[in-house]
Design a protein around this motif. Structure first.
Motif, PDB file in Angstrom:
ATOM      1  N   CYS B  57      -8.425  -0.708  29.000  1.00 20.53           N
ATOM      2  CA  CYS B  57      -9.620  -0.303  28.260  1.00 20.53           C
ATOM      3  C   CYS B  57     -10.632   0.314  29.231  1.00 20.53           C
ATOM      4  O   CYS B  57     -10.845  -0.205  30.316  1.00 20.53           O
ATOM      5  CB  CYS B  57     -10.216  -1.525  27.565  1.00 20.53           C
ATOM      6  N   CYS B  60     -13.820  -2.494  29.389  1.00 22.25           N
ATOM      7  CA  CYS B  60     -13.671  -3.861  29.906  1.00 22.25           C
ATOM      8  C   CYS B  60     -12.434  -4.019  30.801  1.00 22.25           C
ATOM      9  O   CYS B  60     -12.283  -5.053  31.439  1.00 22.25           O
ATOM     10  CB  CYS B  60     -13.589  -4.865  28.759  1.00 22.25           C
ATOM     11  N   THR B  62      -9.384  -4.597  30.154  1.00 21.84           N
ATOM     12  CA  THR B  62      -8.246  -5.410  29.731  1.00 21.84           C
ATOM     13  C   THR B  62      -7.167  -4.466  29.201  1.00 21.84           C
ATOM     14  O   THR B  62      -7.366  -3.260  29.099  1.00 21.84           O
ATOM     15  CB  THR B  62      -8.639  -6.454  28.674  1.00 21.84           C
ATOM     16  N   CYS B  72     -13.750  -4.441  22.403  1.00 18.83           N
ATOM     17  CA  CYS B  72     -14.913  -3.618  22.743  1.00 18.83           C
ATOM     18  C   CYS B  72     -15.396  -2.820  21.528  1.00 18.83           C
ATOM     19  O   CYS B  72     -16.573  -2.486  21.432  1.00 18.83           O
ATOM     20  CB  CYS B  72     -14.599  -2.669  23.895  1.00 18.83           C
TER      21      CYS B  72
HETATM   22 ZN   LIG Z   1     -12.337  -3.362  26.136  1.00 18.85          ZN
END
Ligand SMILES: [Zn+2]
Lengths: 240, 205
Positions: B57, B60, B62, B72
């Protein structure tokens, strides 16, 4: 044959297979050595939480050849509680040891100095400047132990005593050379006051100028030994 | 050796998984071929798809197949809270507690000078940018209790010192249901250091 437990510190661990660790130990009697800790990452392993840097340990190992097998390790004495900038300084000590010592090269004196330095650093009563001074003294002992001792009380060419009110130029191969004239701009970083050199010699770094000079001198003395690869733990101080 | 090169190849391939040795790889391969060929096809397809499409992502870090992960993009999350974790698995562990409704930043590691892992390697410049750009009021550090986790938490705290936001670190201490006498001395010492104040009136009275 099972040998007796030996005093040591973990310098670094690395994951090995699924649940094991490769552990670099700094031992009192054998210097730096690498052991394998089988199953140390399993949730119920008694070594979990123990094989961490900066804890005074007693450990024993066995095996043939370079890579020994760790048989047990326990915390010996009061565990240190290191935080913040102090913790970064301790990483710096470990990086120095890992980069400058050969495996299986014992340095009991350095081991004692390391232990005492950690004990000093973790004490919250000591000021940041006092802690910094301790790092310089550790570097001094380290250089002595690996055969690069700085001759801080003697002029290299004449052998005469270093004088507090004279200036001296540091040359890594030669030592400290009297610098009679005012140094040129690019030479200035190699030049030190006799006062600072004697302060470092006597391990009394209370004065702020002496402390700053000691840091500069140690950087210059360590640089050729550390080579081109930068010290990663130093980079972490940038924002601090 | 199974006298089938393709089967050998499958067994060898399965061994890249953590915890899978030669014996269990062989058992898995036989299971798929003998009893669950559909499951095997499904697995092969899912594996290919995930490896092809799952990245990180943008916000973030992840795992996500889209530029922004579902978390998100989720409208219901509190935008002014940011929790910083070391791994996607840590993120999931916190999500499963159901107590946190803010958003995350995943470092994908921790600072480790002796492994040569520095601030850039764990995305700290991106984190700093995010914290200064978004109106984040509360930052929660959820690093592991190793010295590397501690160093990482310290570095982040120093890095964002000038930013107007509250920073907290999740407490470490005694596991629920744990008897004090069986807890290791470091955990207990730590729990003591970070004890909670329940009342402060008794001294003055
Ligand atoms: Zn994210």
């Amino acid at each position: 044959m099972m040998q007796a437990m030996q005093a040591c510190f973990v310098l670094h661990t690395r994951d090995y297979r699924d649940s094991s660790l490769l552990v670099d130990l700094f031992t009192c009697d054998q210097g730096i050595m690498r052991v394998i800790a089988n199953g140390a990452k399993r949730p119920r392993s008694p070594m979990r939480g123990v094989l961490q840097p900066f804890l005074p340990l007693l450990a024993h190992w066995s095996g043939k050849g370079e890579l020994q097998t760790l048989r047990g390790a326990e915390i010996h004495g009061t565990p240190y509680y290191l935080q913040g900038a102090t913790l970064l300084s301790c990483f710096y000590l470990n990086e120095l040891l890992v980069r400058l010592l050969h495996h299986y090269d014992p340095h009991p004196g350095l081991f004692r100095a390391y232990h005492q330095t950690l004990a000093f650093l973790q004490n919250k009563q000591h000021s940041a400047a006092d802690k910094e001074g301790r790092l310089r003294l550790f570097e001094k002992v380290l250089l002595q132990e690996i055969g690069y001792a700085l001759q801080l009380d003697q002029e290299a060419h004449s052998g005469s005593a270093i004088l507090a009110d004279c200036n001296y130029r540091f040359s890594p191969e030669i030592g400290l050379v009297l610098q009679a004239q005012r140094p040129s701009q690019d030479l200035a970083r190699w030049v030190f006051s006799g006062k600072s050199l004697l302060a470092l010699h006597q391990s009394e770094l209370d004065d702020a100028d002496c402390l700053r000079d000691a840091k500069r001198l140690m950087r210059l003395a360590l640089a050729p030994l550390l080579g081109d690869k930068p010290m990663r733990s130093r980079e972490l101080f940038v924002v601090g | 050796m199974t006298f089938s090169p393709l089967l050998d190849q499958l067994i060898q391939g399965l061994r890249c998984l953590p915890g899978v040795g030669p014996k269990s790889a062989q058992r898995m391969a036989f299971h798929l071929l003998e009893r669950d060929r559909d499951g095997g096809k499904h697995l092969a397809d899912a594996l290919l798809q995930a490896l092809e499409h799952v990245g990180h992502c943008r916000l973030c870090r992840t795992f996500s197949e889209d530029e922004l992960c579902l978390l998100c993009r989720h409208q219901g999350r509190e935008l002014h809270k940011l929790c910083i974790v070391e791994t996607p698995a840590d993120l999931l562990a916190i999500e499963q507690t159901g107590t946190y409704r803010g958003r995350y930043f995943v470092l994908l590691g921790h600072l480790s000078p002796l492994d040569g892992i520095g601030p850039e390697d764990i995305g700290l410049p991106a984190l700093q940018q995010r914290i200064t750009q978004e109106a984040i009021q509360e930052i929660i550090l959820a690093m592991s209790t190793t010295v590397e986790g501690e160093a990482t938490a310290h570095y982040i705290t120093e890095m964002i010192k000038g930013v107007k936001t509250s920073i907290s670190r999740i407490a470490h201490g005694i596991p629920l249901g744990g008897d004090l006498e069986y807890i290791d001395s470091r955990t207990l010492a730590h729990a003591f250091e970070s004890r909670l104040l329940l009342s402060s009136s008794s001294v003055a009275e």
